[in-house]
Design an enzyme around this catalytic site. Sequence first.
Site, short mmCIF file in Angstrom:
data_model
loop_
_atom_site.label_atom_id
_atom_site.label_comp_id
_atom_site.label_asym_id
_atom_site.label_seq_id
_atom_site.Cartn_x
_atom_site.Cartn_y
_atom_site.Cartn_z
CG ASP A 46 -1.83 1.21 1.26
OD1 ASP A 46 -2.89 1.12 0.62
OD2 ASP A 46 -1.49 2.24 1.86
CE1 TYR A 51 0.67 7.86 2.38
CE2 TYR A 51 1.10 5.58 1.82
CZ TYR A 51 0.29 6.53 2.40
OH TYR A 51 -0.87 6.15 3.01
CE LYS A 76 -3.69 4.66 0.43
NZ LYS A 76 -2.27 4.55 0.82
CG HIS A 109 -4.47 9.66 0.15
ND1 HIS A 109 -3.14 9.58 -0.12
CD2 HIS A 109 -4.61 9.28 1.45
CE1 HIS A 109 -2.48 9.16 0.96
NE2 HIS A 109 -3.36 8.97 1.92
N1 NAP Z 1 -5.26 6.36 3.63
C1 NAP Z 1 -4.70 7.09 4.58
O1 NAP Z 1 -5.04 8.27 4.76
C2 NAP Z 1 -3.63 6.50 5.42
C3 NAP Z 1 -3.19 7.17 6.58
C4 NAP Z 1 -2.22 6.56 7.36
C5 NAP Z 1 -1.71 5.32 7.00
N2 NAP Z 1 -2.14 4.71 5.85
C6 NAP Z 1 -1.61 3.39 5.43
O2 NAP Z 1 -1.66 2.48 6.51
C7 NAP Z 1 -0.36 1.95 6.76
C8 NAP Z 1 -0.18 1.61 8.22
O3 NAP Z 1 -0.45 2.71 9.03
P1 NAP Z 1 0.67 3.46 9.91
O4 NAP Z 1 1.97 3.37 9.20
O5 NAP Z 1 0.13 4.79 10.23
O6 NAP Z 1 0.67 2.71 11.29
P2 NAP Z 1 0.70 1.19 11.85
O7 NAP Z 1 0.94 0.20 10.79
O8 NAP Z 1 -0.50 1.09 12.71
O9 NAP Z 1 1.97 1.29 12.82
C9 NAP Z 1 3.26 1.53 12.30
C10 NAP Z 1 4.18 1.87 13.46
O10 NAP Z 1 4.18 0.80 14.40
C11 NAP Z 1 5.48 0.27 14.54
N3 NAP Z 1 5.33 -1.19 14.50
C12 NAP Z 1 5.03 -1.97 13.43
N4 NAP Z 1 4.96 -3.25 13.76
C13 NAP Z 1 5.23 -3.32 15.08
C14 NAP Z 1 5.31 -4.38 15.99
N5 NAP Z 1 5.13 -5.64 15.59
N6 NAP Z 1 5.60 -4.09 17.28
C15 NAP Z 1 5.80 -2.83 17.69
N7 NAP Z 1 5.71 -1.77 16.87
C16 NAP Z 1 5.44 -2.01 15.57
C17 NAP Z 1 6.29 0.79 13.37
O11 NAP Z 1 7.63 1.01 13.74
P3 NAP Z 1 8.91 0.68 12.80
O12 NAP Z 1 8.56 1.02 11.38
O13 NAP Z 1 9.95 1.59 13.38
O14 NAP Z 1 9.22 -0.77 13.00
C18 NAP Z 1 5.60 2.11 13.06
O15 NAP Z 1 6.09 3.14 13.88
C19 NAP Z 1 0.55 3.10 6.26
O16 NAP Z 1 1.89 2.70 6.09
C20 NAP Z 1 -0.15 3.47 4.98
O17 NAP Z 1 0.13 2.53 3.96
C21 NAP Z 1 -3.10 5.27 5.08
#
Ligand code: NAP
Length: 277
Positions: A46, A51, A76, A109
Site C-alpha cells: 500500500d 508518500y 492513491k 486518498h
Molecule cells: N489512507 C490514509 O489516509 C492512510 C493514513 C495513514 C496510513 N495509511 C496506510 O496504513 C499503513 C499503516 O499505518 P501506519 O503506518 O500509520 O501505522 P501502523 O501500521 O499502525 O503502525 C506503524 C508503526 O508501528 C510500529 N510497529 C510496526 N509493527 C510493530 C510491531 N510488531 N511491534 C511494535 N511496533 C510495531 C512501526 O515502527 P517501525 O517502522 O519503526 O518498526 C511504526 O512506527 C501506512 O503505512 C499506509 O500505507 C493510510
Amino acid sequence: MSKVPPIILNNGVEMPQLGFGVWQVPDAEAETAVATALEAGYRSIDTAAIYGNEKGTGRAVAASGIPREELFVTTKVWNSDHGYDATLRAFDTSLAKLGLDHVDLYLIHWPTPARDRYVDTYKAFEKLYADGRVRAIGVSNFLPEHLERLIGETSVVPAVNQIELHPHLQQHAAREYHAEQGIATEAWSPLGSGKGILEIPAIVAIAQKHGRTPAQVVLRWHLQLGNIVIPKSVTPSRIAENIDVFGFSLDAEDLAAISALNEDRRLGSHPAEFNAG
Ligand SMILES: NC(=O)c1ccc[n+]([C@@H]2O[C@H](COP(=O)([O-])OP(=O)(O)OC[C@H]3O[C@@H](n4cnc5c(N)ncnc54)[C@H](OP(=O)(O)O)[C@@H]3O)[C@@H](O)[C@H]2O)c1
C-alpha cells in the site's frame, strides 16, 4: 511462510487480507523495506503518490522476480490532483514511478469535501477501470455520507474504503455501512501507529495468554472482524512478526475485551475537515 488469505472484492478480484504499508518510509528506504516484506511473504503493498516512495516501491517489486499476477499494488491519488483530467494525469505519473502497466487498486486518498470534486475524480477512476489500467477502484477516508453521494452519482460501487481503524477507533457505523453496500473495509494505522495501543494492559494480557505479541493480537482482531490490514514497519523482525498471524485465533472473550477498548479516538485528521494538499 505464512499464507495470507484473500478477501474477494465486489468485482471478484482477490485482495490479500494482510498487506504492507509504506507511509513515512523515505523513497531511498522503501526499496529495502518492501523487499524485506516480499521476502517475508507479503504480496500486497500500500503506497500513495503523496508518500513519495512509489519509485522505491516499484524498484523492489521489479527486483523481486515475483510474477506480477501474484502481487497486489495499491496507490492513491492526492488531494491536489482531484478532478477528471488531473486524476488521469496523476495516474500516469504514479504508474510511471511504480514502473508498472497497471495497479491492482487505485484509491481517492481523501474526499477533501471543500474541493467538492471527488465525484469527477471517481469518474476518471471509472475510465481507468474500464480501460483495464486498474483492477479495482475505491476510496479512502470517505464517510458514509460521501459514499452515499458517490454511489448515487456514479456507476461502479467502490471496492474498498481504507479508513483509520484500530482498537481505539473501531468505526462500527462505517463498517456496518460498508457491509450493506458490499464495500470492503481496509484499516489504516491498524496498530494505532505503534503508539499506546500496543501497551494497553488488556491487549498485553491477551498476548501473554496466547504466547504472541500485542501487535499480533491486534492484527488478529482485525482479521477476525474481516478487515483488510496494512501494518507498516521498517524493522525486519516486526515485518516478519506482523505476517505471522495465521497460526492462532482469538476466542470470544478476547474479542469482547478488545471491543470494549473503543474510544472513538482518532490519531489522524477528520475526513469532513481535511482539505490540505
Ligand atoms: N489512507 C490514509 O489516509 C492512510 C493514513 C495513514 C496510513 N495509511 C496506510 O496504513 C499503513 C499503516 O499505518 P501506519 O503506518 O500509520 O501505522 P501502523 O501500521 O499502525 O503502525 C506503524 C508503526 O508501528 C510500529 N510497529 C510496526 N509493527 C510493530 C510491531 N510488531 N511491534 C511494535 N511496533 C510495531 C512501526 O515502527 P517501525 O517502522 O519503526 O518498526 C511504526 O512506527 C501506512 O503505512 C499506509 O500505507 C493510510
